[in-house]
Design a protein around this motif. Sequence first.
Motif, PDB file in Angstrom:
ATOM      1  N   GLY A 115     -21.184 -39.153  -8.749  1.00  0.00           N
ATOM      2  CA  GLY A 115     -20.910 -37.834  -8.182  1.00  0.00           C
ATOM      3  C   GLY A 115     -22.094 -37.278  -7.405  1.00  0.00           C
ATOM      4  O   GLY A 115     -21.931 -36.547  -6.435  1.00  0.00           O
ATOM      5  N   SER A 128     -26.104 -40.674 -10.097  1.00  0.00           N
ATOM      6  CA  SER A 128     -24.764 -40.948 -10.615  1.00  0.00           C
ATOM      7  C   SER A 128     -23.787 -40.951  -9.441  1.00  0.00           C
ATOM      8  O   SER A 128     -24.120 -40.516  -8.335  1.00  0.00           O
ATOM      9  N   GLU A 182     -30.307 -44.635  -8.150  1.00  0.00           N
ATOM     10  CA  GLU A 182     -30.790 -43.841  -9.286  1.00  0.00           C
ATOM     11  C   GLU A 182     -29.946 -42.596  -9.516  1.00  0.00           C
ATOM     12  O   GLU A 182     -30.244 -41.793 -10.394  1.00  0.00           O
ATOM     13  N   GLY A 202     -23.914 -38.918 -17.886  1.00  0.00           N
ATOM     14  CA  GLY A 202     -24.210 -40.173 -18.570  1.00  0.00           C
ATOM     15  C   GLY A 202     -23.023 -41.053 -18.887  1.00  0.00           C
ATOM     16  O   GLY A 202     -23.136 -42.004 -19.663  1.00  0.00           O
ATOM     17  N   LYS A 203     -21.878 -40.791 -18.287  1.00  0.00           N
ATOM     18  CA  LYS A 203     -20.684 -41.578 -18.581  1.00  0.00           C
ATOM     19  C   LYS A 203     -20.827 -43.021 -18.096  1.00  0.00           C
ATOM     20  O   LYS A 203     -20.602 -43.964 -18.854  1.00  0.00           O
ATOM     21  N   SER A 204     -21.201 -43.191 -16.830  1.00  0.00           N
ATOM     22  CA  SER A 204     -21.325 -44.554 -16.313  1.00  0.00           C
ATOM     23  C   SER A 204     -22.456 -45.300 -17.003  1.00  0.00           C
ATOM     24  O   SER A 204     -22.355 -46.501 -17.248  1.00  0.00           O
ATOM     25  N   THR A 205     -23.533 -44.605 -17.318  1.00  0.00           N
ATOM     26  CA  THR A 205     -24.637 -45.261 -18.016  1.00  0.00           C
ATOM     27  C   THR A 205     -24.163 -45.752 -19.384  1.00  0.00           C
ATOM     28  O   THR A 205     -24.449 -46.882 -19.786  1.00  0.00           O
ATOM     29  N   SER A 239     -20.476 -34.357 -13.735  1.00  0.00           N
ATOM     30  CA  SER A 239     -21.127 -35.397 -12.949  1.00  0.00           C
ATOM     31  C   SER A 239     -22.595 -35.526 -13.367  1.00  0.00           C
ATOM     32  O   SER A 239     -23.312 -34.542 -13.460  1.00  0.00           O
ATOM     33  N   GLY A 240     -23.011 -36.757 -13.659  1.00  0.00           N
ATOM     34  CA  GLY A 240     -24.400 -36.985 -14.030  1.00  0.00           C
ATOM     35  C   GLY A 240     -24.680 -36.869 -15.521  1.00  0.00           C
ATOM     36  O   GLY A 240     -25.824 -36.973 -15.952  1.00  0.00           O
TER      37      GLY A 240
HETATM   38  N1  LIG Z   1     -31.004 -46.795 -12.450  1.00  0.00           N
HETATM   39  C1  LIG Z   1     -31.303 -45.513 -12.659  1.00  0.00           C
HETATM   40  N2  LIG Z   1     -32.564 -45.041 -12.464  1.00  0.00           N
HETATM   41  C2  LIG Z   1     -32.850 -43.747 -12.673  1.00  0.00           C
HETATM   42  N3  LIG Z   1     -31.966 -42.817 -13.077  1.00  0.00           N
HETATM   43  C3  LIG Z   1     -30.693 -43.205 -13.275  1.00  0.00           C
HETATM   44  C4  LIG Z   1     -30.291 -44.574 -13.079  1.00  0.00           C
HETATM   45  N4  LIG Z   1     -28.960 -44.670 -13.349  1.00  0.00           N
HETATM   46  C5  LIG Z   1     -28.556 -43.418 -13.693  1.00  0.00           C
HETATM   47  N5  LIG Z   1     -29.591 -42.538 -13.669  1.00  0.00           N
HETATM   48  C6  LIG Z   1     -29.534 -41.103 -14.006  1.00  0.00           C
HETATM   49  O1  LIG Z   1     -28.921 -40.972 -15.266  1.00  0.00           O
HETATM   50  C7  LIG Z   1     -28.084 -39.805 -15.305  1.00  0.00           C
HETATM   51  C8  LIG Z   1     -26.688 -40.194 -15.738  1.00  0.00           C
HETATM   52  O2  LIG Z   1     -26.070 -40.977 -14.701  1.00  0.00           O
HETATM   53  P1  LIG Z   1     -24.602 -41.589 -14.846  1.00  0.00           P
HETATM   54  O3  LIG Z   1     -24.380 -42.435 -13.646  1.00  0.00           O
HETATM   55  O4  LIG Z   1     -24.432 -42.192 -16.176  1.00  0.00           O
HETATM   56  O5  LIG Z   1     -23.703 -40.275 -14.738  1.00  0.00           O
HETATM   57  P2  LIG Z   1     -22.107 -40.122 -14.778  1.00  0.00           P
HETATM   58  O6  LIG Z   1     -21.773 -39.302 -15.978  1.00  0.00           O
HETATM   59  O7  LIG Z   1     -21.439 -41.430 -14.629  1.00  0.00           O
HETATM   60  O8  LIG Z   1     -21.864 -39.216 -13.496  1.00  0.00           O
HETATM   61  P3  LIG Z   1     -20.733 -39.277 -12.357  1.00  0.00           P
HETATM   62  O9  LIG Z   1     -19.556 -38.577 -12.933  1.00  0.00           O
HETATM   63  O10 LIG Z   1     -21.340 -38.456 -11.245  1.00  0.00           O
HETATM   64  O11 LIG Z   1     -20.503 -40.696 -11.984  1.00  0.00           O
HETATM   65  C9  LIG Z   1     -28.193 -39.171 -13.929  1.00  0.00           C
HETATM   66  O12 LIG Z   1     -29.137 -38.138 -13.984  1.00  0.00           O
HETATM   67  C10 LIG Z   1     -28.680 -40.302 -13.044  1.00  0.00           C
HETATM   68  O13 LIG Z   1     -29.418 -39.810 -11.950  1.00  0.00           O
END
Ligand SMILES: Nc1ncnc2c1ncn2[C@@H]1O[C@H](COP(=O)(O)OP(=O)(O)OP(=O)(O)O)[C@@H](O)[C@H]1O
Lengths: 325, 352
Positions: free
Chosen positions: A158, A156, A154, B72-75, B69-70
Amino acid sequence: MTEKLVDIRNLTVRFKGARTVYAINDLSLSLKQGETLALLGESGSGKSVTLKTLLRLLPPRRSEIEGEIRVNGTDVQALSGKALQSYRGGEVSMVFQDPGLALDPVYTVGAQIAEAVMRHKGLRKEEAISTAFDMLQRVHIPSPERRLRNYPHELSGGMRQRVMIALALACRPRLLLADEPTTALDATVQIQILLLLRDLQREFGMGVIFVTHDIGVAVEVSERIAVMYAGRIVEEGTTHEIINDPRHPYTRGLLAANLHDIARGERLNAIPGAPPALEEPPSGCSFAPRCPMAGPVCRAGVPDFVNLGPRRRVACLRVDPVPAE
Amino acid sequence: MSATETVTLPGSLADKGGPAQALLIVKDLRKYFPVRGGIFGRRQAMVQAVDGVSFSVEKGETLGIVGESGCGKSTTARLLIGLTEKDAGEIIFDGQGLGGELSPRELRRGVQMVFQDSYASLNPRLTIEDSIAFGARVQGLDDPVGRAHRLMARVGLDPTRFAQRYPHELSGGQRQRINIARALAMSPRLVILDEAVSALDKSVEAQVLNLLVDLRGEFGLTYIFISHDLNVVRYISDRILVMYLGEVVEVGPVDAIWSAQAHPYTRSLFSAMPSMDPDNRTKTPPLSGDPPNPIDPPEGCRFHTRCRFADSVCKTRAPKLLEMPQTPGHLAACHLHDPASGHPKAGTEVMG
Ligand SMILES: Nc1ncnc2c1ncn2[C@@H]1O[C@H](COP(=O)(O)OP(=O)(O)OP(=O)(O)O)[C@@H](O)[C@H]1O
Ligand SMILES: Nc1ncnc2c1ncn2[C@@H]1O[C@H](COP(=O)(O)OP(=O)(O)OP(=O)(O)O)[C@@H](O)[C@H]1O
Ligand code: SF4
Ligand code: SF4
Ligand SMILES: [Mg+2]
Ligand SMILES: [Mg+2]
């Protein structure tokens, strides 16, 4: 207390299988108490294997280890049972290159950190949870109280990386092994974490071996740098010396392969050729097939270290005796 | 071994919309994740991971995505390949809407992703060769093993040494390159690379970036490139998209953003690049304050809790993504750039 926190002598690691991999070849390295060393080197050069050997994490059946490893005076190879358990995670902890492997998917991150401090520091549950909270806050995870109850998937990328840093630091280790711990962090968070590591290191006198391929990060965090190639250290010195006066042709190539100020469309400067196959022990300088300065003498035997000063060494037969302009 | 003879990406989906049609258009994409809320875990709360994200990617273009970080890029990336189901929004691939004319299956043929976690997409029980050949085999492409070997060689891993190994027998950077080869073996038209070169030393990284640039030229590939390394993003991207807390705050041509960041968040991100000088290390973090809680993001501009230029209007009204008058195609969501916003410093050069 011995002066040397880490003392690795003539370490050799081989992986057995269909083909043998000579991953580490006669590596010697030392770290003083409270020192931070950055380990740089090409992908596949043995940085992670070196750290895993220090923690005794290599698969025992498939790997053959020779040499001597002492951490704070203890012979790491001889540890077993309880002593090994308290060494791992208590005295020495590691931030792994792949968070996916280090964190257990079925427990919340809070439970994992709390469990580690309960086991190693003998804290009660409430204290352990508040330590976990404190650590998540220190690594700048937003809304830490809520994140304690998140499962790793859950978070990300980082955030997972910062949870691992929190987990590694929660037991106040004497030695931190950090394997590319900030690769998933954006520049603003990365700097915060590097500043935190510098603070903690000063606060508890923790020694750190920090694997990174980001020279900017090495500059920010370390006072010394060791450069690895094909399972050996090829150059070592203070950060200042390595950045301003690299002597080994590989180090020079690595520093030149930098993206600063390169225009789009321009070819990037990679060191030509590929690293050696590591399927047999080195018989000459492993960098010779790619080295612009190589001569016949370089293939005849593994180069010894040339000492350029106290704790300043280079394994190259043709090293310039004078600094480069 | 010359590139053009050895690697081709046959079996790619045929071009449908022609060169003028953007390859990907994303409109108002949204994803909220439910989380155990409240102290006792009773209240249902939502992480607003991606909240109203819109952008497009032209054919042959590389769009870099950066952000905290966090944010929403990977999402966003996972939504684009249909791995995470979207709550709302449209995904249009080469003119065809997902869920309408375009099936998720077809989308997956056209779009491949290299994941941030290098173990995530490799089956631990398959050899490297089988992992790379798998997709090509499923799609019925010619000579999957030969393709796998040629791609391995191009990412700098000698197939005779590595083809029969398992994922745990590789170093981090070797695994990352296998993932890139695996994605390319599927003949995609769009490749999403999520921190795909972050575990590579500078020399191997240069080699992989050169390869990506070559393939883009040879096969007209389109990339979405997510990375924390701004130097890498600058080198590979045509345009950059900056995200903060689930939203797009700035987007524009790479040179325009590099020379003048319009959004205060982008500005602090760029000024946080590590110093390269051992005598002059960074002493204070350029962006203070913690990122806000994505469950309960700040009202108005989501960056106002950490912004040096925040004014009362920023706390109540969300800024719109507007084009900078001097640089076409460069958009930012900040009241400072909107003369009609009511921000007292709007239209002035406060950011210097
Ligand atoms: N399966 C999930 N269940 C609950 N929350 C999630 C889930 N996947 C992602 N999140 C939340 O969604 C938000 C965005 O996450 P995401 O992985 O897209 O970030 P990111 O921009 O890729 O960050 P990073 O650079 O750290 O990889 C974060 O707050 C993360 O905790
Ligand atoms: N279990 C194993 N079996 C066989 N070979 C292995 C095993 N683990 C590692 N290797 C090999 O040993 C060498 C050193 O690996 P290591 O993981 O230490 O590299 P690294 O320097 O950390 O590289 P990276 O920067 O890519 O993470 C590599 O060539 C790798 O393929
Ligand atoms: S010993 Fe010879 S081949 Fe090796 S780095 Fe020095 S000059 Fe190059
Ligand atoms: S809208 Fe206001 S708070 Fe948001 S970035 Fe601009 S000045 Fe800062
Ligand atoms: Mg490694
Ligand atoms: Mg991510």
